[in-house]
Enzyme design. Structure first.
Site, mmCIF file in Angstrom:
data_model
loop_
_atom_site.group_PDB
_atom_site.id
_atom_site.type_symbol
_atom_site.label_atom_id
_atom_site.label_comp_id
_atom_site.label_asym_id
_atom_site.label_seq_id
_atom_site.Cartn_x
_atom_site.Cartn_y
_atom_site.Cartn_z
ATOM 1 N N ASP A 119 0.549 -1.414 0.114
ATOM 2 C CA ASP A 119 0.154 -0.287 -0.056
ATOM 3 C C ASP A 119 0.928 1.418 -0.350
ATOM 4 O OD1 ASP A 119 -2.605 1.611 0.298
ATOM 5 O OD2 ASP A 119 -2.278 1.723 2.213
ATOM 6 N N TYR A 121 1.181 5.289 -0.342
ATOM 7 C CA TYR A 121 0.984 6.840 0.258
ATOM 8 C C TYR A 121 0.623 8.467 -0.700
ATOM 9 C CZ TYR A 121 1.274 10.289 4.890
ATOM 10 O OH TYR A 121 0.910 10.514 6.033
ATOM 11 N N HIS A 126 -3.585 14.174 1.258
ATOM 12 C CA HIS A 126 -3.983 13.350 2.297
ATOM 13 C C HIS A 126 -2.453 13.639 2.947
ATOM 14 C CE1 HIS A 126 -5.242 9.444 4.377
ATOM 15 N NE2 HIS A 126 -3.879 9.046 3.882
ATOM 16 N N ARG A 135 1.325 17.072 13.018
ATOM 17 C CA ARG A 135 2.885 17.939 13.264
ATOM 18 C C ARG A 135 2.376 19.128 12.898
ATOM 19 N NH1 ARG A 135 4.197 14.235 10.711
ATOM 20 N NH2 ARG A 135 4.485 15.087 8.850
ATOM 21 N N GLU A 192 -9.771 3.846 3.778
ATOM 22 C CA GLU A 192 -9.033 4.667 3.296
ATOM 23 C C GLU A 192 -9.525 4.190 1.684
ATOM 24 O OE1 GLU A 192 -5.077 4.610 3.874
ATOM 25 O OE2 GLU A 192 -5.164 5.043 5.662
ATOM 26 N N GLU A 194 -9.724 3.861 -1.917
ATOM 27 C CA GLU A 194 -8.462 3.266 -2.843
ATOM 28 C C GLU A 194 -8.737 3.073 -3.713
ATOM 29 O OE1 GLU A 194 -4.640 2.325 -1.163
ATOM 30 O OE2 GLU A 194 -5.317 3.001 0.932
ATOM 31 N N ASP A 226 -8.818 0.065 2.369
ATOM 32 C CA ASP A 226 -7.540 0.033 3.440
ATOM 33 C C ASP A 226 -8.000 0.377 4.372
ATOM 34 O OD1 ASP A 226 -4.966 -1.406 4.619
ATOM 35 O OD2 ASP A 226 -4.353 1.304 4.420
ATOM 36 N N ARG A 230 -6.731 3.588 13.886
ATOM 37 C CA ARG A 230 -6.329 4.981 13.642
ATOM 38 C C ARG A 230 -5.121 4.757 15.160
ATOM 39 N NH1 ARG A 230 -5.089 6.234 8.509
ATOM 40 N NH2 ARG A 230 -6.190 6.926 7.502
ATOM 41 N N GLN A 233 -2.858 2.358 14.875
ATOM 42 C CA GLN A 233 -2.505 2.928 14.335
ATOM 43 C C GLN A 233 -1.213 3.757 15.045
ATOM 44 O OE1 GLN A 233 -2.967 4.032 10.443
ATOM 45 N NE2 GLN A 233 -1.318 4.853 9.660
ATOM 46 N N TYR A 237 2.768 2.640 15.461
ATOM 47 C CA TYR A 237 3.900 2.383 13.819
ATOM 48 C C TYR A 237 5.339 2.632 13.727
ATOM 49 C CZ TYR A 237 3.472 8.083 13.293
ATOM 50 O OH TYR A 237 3.680 8.959 13.451
ATOM 51 N N LYS A 246 -3.640 -2.383 10.409
ATOM 52 C CA LYS A 246 -4.131 -2.368 8.668
ATOM 53 C C LYS A 246 -4.237 -3.676 8.473
ATOM 54 C CE LYS A 246 -3.060 2.219 7.388
ATOM 55 N NZ LYS A 246 -4.081 3.123 6.407
ATOM 56 N N THR A 250 -8.496 -5.888 4.323
ATOM 57 C CA THR A 250 -8.060 -4.894 2.789
ATOM 58 C C THR A 250 -9.709 -5.469 1.701
ATOM 59 O OG1 THR A 250 -6.162 -3.757 3.250
ATOM 60 C CG2 THR A 250 -6.591 -3.670 1.176
ATOM 61 N N THR A 339 -4.818 6.555 0.208
ATOM 62 C CA THR A 339 -5.628 7.301 0.558
ATOM 63 C C THR A 339 -6.099 8.728 -0.470
ATOM 64 O OG1 THR A 339 -6.397 6.585 2.437
ATOM 65 C CG2 THR A 339 -7.469 8.706 2.305
ATOM 66 N N GLU A 353 -9.065 12.573 8.021
ATOM 67 C CA GLU A 353 -9.062 14.533 7.302
ATOM 68 C C GLU A 353 -10.617 14.577 7.453
ATOM 69 O OE1 GLU A 353 -7.147 13.784 3.289
ATOM 70 O OE2 GLU A 353 -7.662 11.930 3.343
#
Length: 406
Positions: A119, A121, A126, A135, A192, A194, A226, A230, A233, A237, A246, A250, A339, A353
């Site tokens: 998968d 990104y 996104h 951040r 997600e 996709e 996907d 969260r 994750q 992660y 994840k 799927t 995504t 999001e």
């Protein structure tokens, strides 16, 4: 493209220009999966039709698409041309028509045997949104993001076909304010939206597949969700990336749209402000951006319309990067776009999001609201693409309903 003798609804996405492949069973033969081709409101039993017209196409007389996929591009083109002839030549109608089954009378199965799953990104919108969420006040994209397609290896054994129930996963969670982690069902189950790319022809270990090899190796395109936990994750992660958050499921759509059906949908990717390294440089190549119009529904309500044409990295670049170290391809390898999100709020492809990590709950027309998915919720992703002469290529749907943790 000649007209088909099969009656087509005026708004059908399964016209003669599409002819996606799938695998189906029927109620009276539930243990005999067969290769099918969607045309209008019907599914053509491809193996039976081949026998009826005397065509030696053993790759169609199979319980999955794997044999056809492994046969390579020349065979893909030949089979597609043959099926097109069967469905357009009036002299073939008497032989082929008995093998058309109303789509409402079939059960669609997982169309191929997943080998590996990767998968990516690849949406700048996104990735930037997630960077701003997690951040704030810093550069939203990581320093490597515009230099290479970032991805992770998933779990091929949990790839499931549309309408398979999604069991809420459990795992470790730790909020920033918690002193120690806890264990239990995810509280932040997400989607997600996709697009998936299914590899047909394999490659030799140690030999990269360049940008110009994309169409020789990728059999077709499907829709993909996907599913993401969260909170699991977020705790796991660092430093190695997604894992249990994840790998529980799927979902993929049951129809694989041949790459050849998407010629009219090809577009140039967005302008890039960082020059890619030579093996990823597609500026002089034929573009592999795709103009797919996607729609995401939650419990029947449209919550997003992500535009796939906005994806920064194309599938051809993803395949080139995935194999540049010499990693080999196998029939049934699946890689996903990541995504799909556009620049507008109504174009975001994940709840994290859409709700800005729960700060802005999503209001549904029935008066309820969501930050993340609740048990009983059903998510459906659909898509179409431009076809020749103003037609639309349909991808069907990928759906899943959430059931309680076990």
């Amino acid at each position: 493209m000649p007209n088909t003798w099969v009656p087509l609804p005026t708004d059908s996405g399964y016209g003669i220009d599409n002819l996606p492949y799938g695998v189906f069973t029927t109620d009276h033969e539930p243990d005999r999966p067969r290769v099918g081709v969607a045309i209008g409101d019907f599914v053509l039993d491809a193996g039976a039709a081949a026998r009826a017209v005397g065509a030696p196409l053993d790759v169609l007389d199979a319980p999955s698409l794997t044999a056809l996929m492994a046969a390579g591009r020349a065979t893909w083109r030949g089979v597609r041309a043959s099926v097109t002839t069967w469905l357009t030549d009036p002299s073939r109608r008497a032989s082929v028509e008995p093998h058309l089954i109303p789509r409402r009378d079939v059960v669609l199965r997982l169309p191929f045997e997943p080998a590996d799953y990767v998968d990516f990104y690849a949406s700048e919108h996104h990735a930037s949104n997630l960077g701003r969420i997690f951040r704030p006040g810093t550069e939203p994209l990581s320093p490597n993001w515009k230099h290479l397609p970032i991805g992770y290896h998933g779990r091929a054994g949990t790839v499931v076909v549309s309408h398979t129930p999604i069991v809420r996963p459990s795992g470790q969670r730790k909020a920033p304010t918690d002193a120690v982690p806890s264990f239990g069902p995810t509280r932040r189950l997400d989607i997600e939206a996709e697009v998936g790319f299914v590899v047909g022809a394999g490659s030799e270990l140690g030999t990269p597949v360049g940008l110009d090899g994309f169409a020789d190796h990728v059999f077709g395109v499907c829709l993909l969700n996907d599913w993401s936990a969260r909170d699991i994750q977020a705790w796991e992660y660092v430093p190695l990336g997604p894992f249990l958050g994840k790998s529980f499921a799927t979902s993929v759509s049951p129809w694989i749209v041949p790459l050849e059906a998407l010629d009219a949908a090809r577009v140039a990717p967005p302008a890039r402000d960082v020059e890619p390294l030579p093996y990823l440089d597609d500026r002089a190549a034929e573009p592999w951006g795709l103009d797919l119009s996607m729609e995401v529904r939650l419990n029947g309500h449209v919550i997003s319309r992500p535009p796939f044409a906005s994806m920064y990295w194309t599938a051809a670049q993803q395949l080139a990067h995935m194999t540049v170290n010499g990693a080999s391809l196998r029939p049934g390898d699946l890689f996903a776009s990541g995504t799909v999100s556009g620049p507008e709020v109504g174009e975001r492809g994940a709840l994290i999001e859409i709700t800005w990590n729960g700060e802005n709950p999503l209001k549904l027309p029935d008066g309820s609201s969501r930050t993340y998915l609740e048990d009983g919720d059903e998510v459906t992703i659909t898509a179409t693409a431009p076809g020749p002469n103003g037609t639309r290529i349909g991808f069907g749907e990928v759906s899943g309903r959430i059931v309680a943790a076990r």
